[in-house]
Write a protein that holds these residues in place. Structure first.
Motif, PDB file in Angstrom:
ATOM      1  N   MET A   1       5.434 -20.638   6.233  1.00 51.72           N
ATOM      2  CA  MET A   1       4.768 -19.444   5.662  1.00 51.72           C
ATOM      3  C   MET A   1       5.433 -18.172   6.207  1.00 51.72           C
ATOM      4  N   PRO A   2       6.006 -17.349   5.363  1.00 51.27           N
ATOM      5  CA  PRO A   2       6.645 -16.129   5.876  1.00 51.27           C
ATOM      6  C   PRO A   2       5.636 -15.017   6.167  1.00 51.27           C
ATOM      7  N   ALA A   3       6.104 -13.779   6.149  1.00 50.16           N
ATOM      8  CA  ALA A   3       5.241 -12.671   6.566  1.00 50.16           C
ATOM      9  C   ALA A   3       4.230 -12.279   5.482  1.00 50.16           C
ATOM     10  N   ILE A   4       3.055 -11.923   5.928  1.00 48.61           N
ATOM     11  CA  ILE A   4       2.014 -11.398   5.043  1.00 48.61           C
ATOM     12  C   ILE A   4       1.612 -10.019   5.586  1.00 48.61           C
ATOM     13  N   ALA A   5       1.662  -9.028   4.712  1.00 50.31           N
ATOM     14  CA  ALA A   5       1.351  -7.665   5.158  1.00 50.31           C
ATOM     15  C   ALA A   5      -0.079  -7.285   4.774  1.00 50.31           C
ATOM     16  N   VAL A   6      -0.762  -6.630   5.684  1.00 53.83           N
ATOM     17  CA  VAL A   6      -2.111  -6.106   5.435  1.00 53.83           C
ATOM     18  C   VAL A   6      -1.990  -4.582   5.504  1.00 53.83           C
ATOM     19  N   ILE A   7      -2.125  -3.942   4.344  1.00 52.74           N
ATOM     20  CA  ILE A   7      -1.747  -2.525   4.227  1.00 52.74           C
ATOM     21  C   ILE A   7      -2.942  -1.664   3.800  1.00 52.74           C
ATOM     22  N   GLY A   8      -3.125  -0.547   4.463  1.00 60.56           N
ATOM     23  CA  GLY A   8      -4.157   0.414   4.063  1.00 60.56           C
ATOM     24  C   GLY A   8      -3.762   1.032   2.730  1.00 60.56           C
ATOM     25  N   ALA A   9      -4.693   1.005   1.756  1.00 61.90           N
ATOM     26  CA  ALA A   9      -4.341   1.413   0.398  1.00 61.90           C
ATOM     27  C   ALA A   9      -4.838   2.814   0.065  1.00 61.90           C
ATOM     28  N   GLN A  10      -5.668   3.398   0.934  1.00 58.24           N
ATOM     29  CA  GLN A  10      -6.210   4.733   0.633  1.00 58.24           C
ATOM     30  C   GLN A  10      -5.775   5.720   1.715  1.00 58.24           C
ATOM     31  N   TRP A  11      -6.744   6.442   2.317  1.00 57.35           N
ATOM     32  CA  TRP A  11      -6.367   7.421   3.344  1.00 57.35           C
ATOM     33  C   TRP A  11      -6.667   6.900   4.755  1.00 57.35           C
ATOM     34  N   GLY A  12      -6.568   5.615   4.956  1.00 62.78           N
ATOM     35  CA  GLY A  12      -6.825   5.043   6.285  1.00 62.78           C
ATOM     36  C   GLY A  12      -8.266   4.606   6.437  1.00 62.78           C
ATOM     37  N   ASP A  13      -8.522   3.860   7.507  1.00 64.29           N
ATOM     38  CA  ASP A  13      -9.872   3.396   7.854  1.00 64.29           C
ATOM     39  C   ASP A  13     -10.504   2.514   6.781  1.00 64.29           C
ATOM     40  N   GLU A  14      -9.687   1.762   6.090  1.00 64.61           N
ATOM     41  CA  GLU A  14     -10.199   0.897   5.011  1.00 64.61           C
ATOM     42  C   GLU A  14     -10.822  -0.384   5.560  1.00 64.61           C
ATOM     43  N   GLY A  15     -10.548  -0.658   6.842  1.00 65.21           N
ATOM     44  CA  GLY A  15     -11.050  -1.906   7.434  1.00 65.21           C
ATOM     45  C   GLY A  15      -9.917  -2.896   7.699  1.00 65.21           C
ATOM     46  N   LYS A  16      -8.711  -2.364   7.924  1.00 64.04           N
ATOM     47  CA  LYS A  16      -7.545  -3.223   8.179  1.00 64.04           C
ATOM     48  C   LYS A  16      -7.764  -4.089   9.419  1.00 64.04           C
ATOM     49  N   GLY A  17      -8.341  -3.461  10.473  1.00 62.74           N
ATOM     50  CA  GLY A  17      -8.533  -4.179  11.737  1.00 62.74           C
ATOM     51  C   GLY A  17      -9.387  -5.418  11.549  1.00 62.74           C
ATOM     52  N   ARG A  18     -10.477  -5.261  10.815  1.00 67.79           N
ATOM     53  CA  ARG A  18     -11.371  -6.421  10.641  1.00 67.79           C
ATOM     54  C   ARG A  18     -10.751  -7.495   9.741  1.00 67.79           C
ATOM     55  N   VAL A  19      -9.958  -7.055   8.756  1.00 65.77           N
ATOM     56  CA  VAL A  19      -9.280  -8.026   7.878  1.00 65.77           C
ATOM     57  C   VAL A  19      -8.218  -8.794   8.680  1.00 65.77           C
TER      58      VAL A  19
ATOM     59  N   ALA B   1       7.229  -1.872   7.077  1.00 65.40           N
ATOM     60  CA  ALA B   1       7.231  -3.012   8.006  1.00 65.40           C
ATOM     61  C   ALA B   1       8.649  -3.513   8.257  1.00 65.40           C
ATOM     62  N   CYS B   2       9.512  -3.404   7.247  1.00 65.16           N
ATOM     63  CA  CYS B   2      10.889  -3.879   7.422  1.00 65.16           C
ATOM     64  C   CYS B   2      11.601  -3.038   8.474  1.00 65.16           C
ATOM     65  N   LEU B   3      11.443  -1.718   8.354  1.00 60.38           N
ATOM     66  CA  LEU B   3      12.108  -0.818   9.293  1.00 60.38           C
ATOM     67  C   LEU B   3      11.436  -0.836  10.654  1.00 60.38           C
ATOM     68  N   GLY B   4      10.135  -1.013  10.652  1.00 60.95           N
ATOM     69  CA  GLY B   4       9.368  -0.931  11.899  1.00 60.95           C
ATOM     70  C   GLY B   4       9.367  -2.211  12.713  1.00 60.95           C
ATOM     71  N   LEU B   5      10.075  -3.227  12.207  1.00 64.05           N
ATOM     72  CA  LEU B   5      10.132  -4.508  12.929  1.00 64.05           C
ATOM     73  C   LEU B   5      11.516  -5.113  12.949  1.00 64.05           C
ATOM     74  N   GLY B   6      12.331  -4.727  11.941  1.00 70.01           N
ATOM     75  CA  GLY B   6      13.634  -5.367  11.820  1.00 70.01           C
ATOM     76  C   GLY B   6      13.572  -6.660  11.045  1.00 70.01           C
ATOM     77  N   ILE B   7      12.710  -6.727  10.015  1.00 69.11           N
ATOM     78  CA  ILE B   7      12.699  -7.894   9.122  1.00 69.11           C
ATOM     79  C   ILE B   7      13.252  -7.465   7.757  1.00 69.11           C
ATOM     80  N   THR B   8      13.480  -8.427   6.886  1.00 67.74           N
ATOM     81  CA  THR B   8      14.046  -8.070   5.580  1.00 67.74           C
ATOM     82  C   THR B   8      12.943  -8.071   4.521  1.00 67.74           C
ATOM     83  N   PRO B   9      13.109  -7.278   3.443  1.00 66.34           N
ATOM     84  CA  PRO B   9      12.081  -7.237   2.390  1.00 66.34           C
ATOM     85  C   PRO B   9      11.775  -8.625   1.830  1.00 66.34           C
ATOM     86  N   MET B  10      12.795  -9.501   1.768  1.00 66.62           N
ATOM     87  CA  MET B  10      12.597 -10.835   1.197  1.00 66.62           C
ATOM     88  C   MET B  10      11.685 -11.712   2.054  1.00 66.62           C
ATOM     89  N   GLN B  11      11.468 -11.321   3.285  1.00 69.71           N
ATOM     90  CA  GLN B  11      10.641 -12.152   4.172  1.00 69.71           C
ATOM     91  C   GLN B  11       9.143 -11.890   4.004  1.00 69.71           C
TER      92      GLN B  11
END
Ligand code: GDP
Ligand code: IMO
Ligand code: MG
Length: 427
Positions: free
Chosen positions: A1-19, A247-257
């Motif tokens: 299983m490769p990387a799965i991103a959990v991204i805030g979709a509005q102006w922050g505080d959407e509940g990313k931490g709990r997800v 996430a690609c730039l902030g970790l050094g992974i590739t978009p395909m991952q």
């Protein structure tokens, strides 16, 4: 299983931490890739209630290695406060690693964040004043200091002397305040460096190793897509990219991952700080929501501005991230409302807009066009299956899916781990 991103979709505080805390059950690694301690991610679980600013929300899962990637800026004082709080609550922090390329928030960054904001008067951004913006400015201006620099004290002293000379010139000549002491900063940051040394790693290799053997790596977004410096409501934005691409730039992974990109949307909208928010509610409704949902910033305690769900900016968020799933949080907050508005598009100078304009002052002039849906007016906090939600609540979810063009796979109906409905499994 490769990387799965959990991204805030509005102006922050959407509940990313709990997800992330929820999904981390199956994760081998949980990583932060952007922002700094401007983030405040609330997690409530058997260890207690936490507001994480830097440590990834996977830290509560004993099998998960947690990484603060190169794209994060770190205030060491906040980091160690957080680590100590976790340790006091019995959470093991030995699985935490920090990139040697991550930039540090220095005392002058915090000072400058406040001074710059104060000098802007009514045009202030409403930053968290944690020094995050000025630290990213220095990163790009090639005046930054990185965690790895602390490991060589003499080289660090020389670098700090060079940078501080420039910062002190700004502090004294522009803001008329006292210069900062090289000796004091050097001493305190060398001390932080000694404490940080066991955590510091070339984390890009750790992440790559995990992905190469197909382990699940969760990418924990910070802030929200509408605060992105390019696609957000510029200039009322943050200073690093909260988007999946970040996430690609902030970790050094590739978009395909990155296989899945989960957009976390609140079932309504909130915003902290200045800037346009077309669907902002009238004061009374906002007050009801804010008090019911305790909509106060997890980092600064500021009251959050509340608004109706805005699919116009939401569609931009879907577009620039490529969400494969939506996680819809805080559905239970809407339980009390007799009717619920959803913004379908904007009207501007007689024209209907399906996408928001790029300019903040133009966005501020847009009139939201709403569809009003009946509320369900019954508690949902105990519900664990989609089909058990009241009909009106299901219709609300379907409407959001239709407007965003993306499937809702997870719904949360309370802040605790188990207070959620898994509509479709995506792990
Ligand atoms: P983040 O920055 O995206 O992690 O979100 P924050 O932690 O800043 O804000 C989200 C707030 O919503 C926190 O107070 C959470 O405890 C709370 N929360 C998350 N999911 C739910 C939910 O489904 N229902 C309710 N009532 N609260 C929730
Ligand atoms: P999480 O990760 C909500 C907002 C600030 C301000 C703007 C710029 O908890 O969702 P900054 O300090 O970054 O220079 O402030 O961005 N902001 C957030 N709002 N949640 C956050 O993080 C935020 N991080 C920054 O309020 O409007
Ligand atoms: Mg937050």
């Amino acid at each position: 299983m490769p990387a799965i991103a959990v991204i805030g979709a509005q102006w922050g505080d959407e509940g990313k931490g709990r997800v992330v805390d929820l999904l981390a059950e199956k994760a081998h690694m949980v990583v932060r890739f952007s922002g700094g301690n401007n983030a405040g991610h609330t997690v409530i679980n058997q260890h207690g209630e936490f507001r994480l600013h830097l440590v990834p929300a996977g830290i509560f899962r004993p099998q998960a290695t947690c990484i603060i990637g190169n794209g994060v800026v770190i205030d060491p004082a906040v980091l160690f406060e957080e680590i100590e709080e976790l340790q006091k609550s019995g959470v093991d922090t030995q699985r935490l690693f920090i990139s040697d390329r991550a930039h540090l928030i220095m005392p002058y960054h915090i000072l400058l964040d406040g001074l710059e904001e104060d000098s802007k008067g009514s045009k202030a951004i409403g930053t968290t004043r944690r020094g995050v913006g000025p630290a990213f400015v220095d990163k790009i201006a090639r005046l930054g200091i990185r965690t790895g620099d602390l490991l060589d004290k003499e080289a660090f002293r020389q670098r700090l002397a060079f940078v501080l000379e420039r910062k002190n010139a700004i502090l004294t000549k522009i803001y008329g305040i006292q210069p900062l002491s090289l000796k004091e900063i050097h001493e305190s940051y060398c001390n932080y460096g000694e404490r940080m040394a066991p955590y510091i790693q070339q984390t890009e290799f750790l992440v790559r190793e995990a992905l190469e053997v197909d382990k699940l790596v969760l990418l924990e977004g910070a802030q929200g897509s509408l605060l992105d410096p390019d696609f957000g409501t510029y200039p009322y934005v943050t200073s690093s990219s909260p988007l999946a691409g970040g996430a690609c730039l902030g970790l050094g992974i590739t978009p395909m991952q990155i296989r899945h990109i989960i957009g976390v949307f609140k079932a309504y909208t909130t915003r902290v700080g200045s800037g346009p928010m077309p669907t902002e509610m009238d004061k009374e409704t906002a007050h009801v929501i804010r008090e019911k949902a305790r909509e106060y910033g997890a980092t600064t305690g500021r009251p959050r501005r509340c608004g109706w769900f805005d699919s116009t900016v939401g569609r931009l968020s879907v577009l620039v991230n490529g969400f494969t799933s939506v996680a819809l949080t805080r559905m239970d907050v809407l339980d009390i409302l007799p009717s619920i508005k959803v913004c379908t598009s904007y009207r501007l100078e007689g024209k209907t807009l399906q996408q928001p304009p790029s300019n903040s002052s133009t966005l501020g002039k847009c009139e939201p066009l709403y569809e009003e849906l009946p509320g369900w007016q019954s508690p949902t906090g105990h519900i664990r299956r989609f089909r058990d939600l009241p009909l009106e609540a299901r219709r609300y979810v379907r409407k959001i899916e239709e407007l965003l063009g993306c499937q809702v796979d997870l719904i949360t109906v309370g802040p605790k781990r188990n207070e959620m409905i898994s509509v479709r499994s995506f792990l």
